[in-house]
Structures are given as C-alpha cells and as structure tokens.
Design an enzyme around this catalytic site. Sequence first.
Site, short mmCIF file in Angstrom:
data_model
loop_
_atom_site.label_atom_id
_atom_site.label_comp_id
_atom_site.label_asym_id
_atom_site.label_seq_id
_atom_site.Cartn_x
_atom_site.Cartn_y
_atom_site.Cartn_z
NE ARG A 278 45.78 51.06 27.03
CZ ARG A 278 46.86 50.45 26.79
NH1 ARG A 278 47.45 49.68 27.99
NH2 ARG A 278 47.32 50.05 25.62
CG ASN B 231 42.52 42.20 44.36
OD1 ASN B 231 43.58 41.67 44.70
ND2 ASN B 231 42.42 43.25 43.88
CB VAL C 110 34.46 45.90 40.08
CG1 VAL C 110 33.79 45.59 39.04
CG2 VAL C 110 34.96 47.24 40.28
CG HIS D 15 38.43 42.35 37.98
ND1 HIS D 15 37.35 42.41 38.88
CD2 HIS D 15 39.42 43.07 38.61
CE1 HIS D 15 37.42 42.93 40.05
NE2 HIS D 15 38.77 43.53 39.91
CG HIS E 252 43.92 43.92 38.66
ND1 HIS E 252 43.80 45.16 38.84
CD2 HIS E 252 42.98 43.20 39.84
CE1 HIS E 252 42.55 45.61 39.66
NE2 HIS E 252 42.21 44.20 40.20
P1 AMP Z 1 39.38 45.43 42.44
O1 AMP Z 1 39.94 46.00 43.38
O2 AMP Z 1 40.53 44.17 42.22
O3 AMP Z 1 37.89 45.13 42.55
O4 AMP Z 1 39.84 46.18 41.09
C1 AMP Z 1 38.77 46.74 40.42
C2 AMP Z 1 39.79 47.77 39.37
O5 AMP Z 1 38.58 48.17 38.51
C3 AMP Z 1 40.15 49.01 39.97
O6 AMP Z 1 41.69 48.96 39.66
C4 AMP Z 1 39.70 50.02 39.24
O7 AMP Z 1 40.31 51.27 38.85
C5 AMP Z 1 38.99 49.45 38.06
N1 AMP Z 1 37.99 49.97 37.41
C6 AMP Z 1 36.53 50.34 38.14
N2 AMP Z 1 35.98 50.90 37.17
C7 AMP Z 1 36.46 50.71 35.97
C8 AMP Z 1 36.02 51.28 34.60
N3 AMP Z 1 34.85 51.77 34.27
N4 AMP Z 1 36.86 51.10 33.62
C9 AMP Z 1 38.16 50.47 33.92
N5 AMP Z 1 38.54 50.26 35.17
C10 AMP Z 1 37.74 50.33 36.03
#
Ligand code: AMP
Length: 116
Positions: free
Chosen positions: A31, A89, A98, A102, A104
């Site tokens: 999540r 993204n 990050v 990944h 979403h």
């Molecule tokens: P992005 O902006 O596409 O790189 O999305 C990164 C996503 O990772 C964001 O929606 C953050 O809320 C989520 N995120 C960052 N750190 C964590 C974590 N430790 N556990 C779960 N989600 C995370």
Amino acid sequence: MMNAACIFCKIAARQAPAHILYQDDLVTAFRDIHPVAPTHLLIIPNRHIESVNFVTPEDEPTLGRLFRVARHLAEQEGIAASGYRIIVNTNANGGQTVFHLHMHVIGGQRMRYPMG
Ligand code: AMP
C-alpha cells in the site's frame, strides 16, 4: 541487484516496513503510504530498475508480472469491475519521486483525466 540506499529495495527485501499485499520471485506489492484514493497500491520489480528508462529485454517477464499482479490485486481489492488507473511516472516531468520503477494502481473513486 539491491541498491542499499533505495527504500523500495528495502521494502522488497523486508528490511523496511510496508503493508505488503503480495510478493513473489519477481515483484512485490504494497500500500502507498500517502494514498490519493481509497485504493492506492504500488507494485515494484524486486530488482532495482531505476525507471522505465532503464528497462532491458531481460526485464520483460517482470514487466508482464506487474500487470498480472495488478489484475489479481484489483480483483482482491474489489475495484476490478468499478475500474482503476495504472500509472508509471518517469523522471521530473512524469512526477517520479522514488527512483525504483513502480506501478501505481489507484481506484475506489471516479478519476478525471489528466490528474495534473
Ligand atoms: P512517484 O511519485 O511515482 O515516484 O511515487 C512514489 C510513491 O511512493 C508516492 O505515492 C509515495 O507516497 C510512495 N511512497 C514513498 N515512500 C513509501 C514507503 N516507504 N512506503 C509506501 N509508499 C511509499
């Protein structure tokens, strides 16, 4: 394989806390800590791939697995029929924060396109 500075590598290795919903040899799903909708999941390759810009032919089975697991979890979360959005993204203009690839999976509410 694992980038010691990468939070998503640590989650996949179970060295950092996360609400993990699914894990296999190729991918891990958990999540999002800052959900933007009632259902907001992230599915990542276990291997550290920085972004789509670093995808190789050897990653094709893993990329396919991301979609299979997305389907499975959408059904499990009860959003398969109502619908959901998959987002990947890439870099600054894509809004990537990050740098471990990944997917979403976002659902549980009606979404407008684009989200901004
Ligand atoms: P992005 O902006 O596409 O790189 O999305 C990164 C996503 O990772 C964001 O929606 C953050 O809320 C989520 N995120 C960052 N750190 C964590 C974590 N430790 N556990 C779960 N989600 C995370």
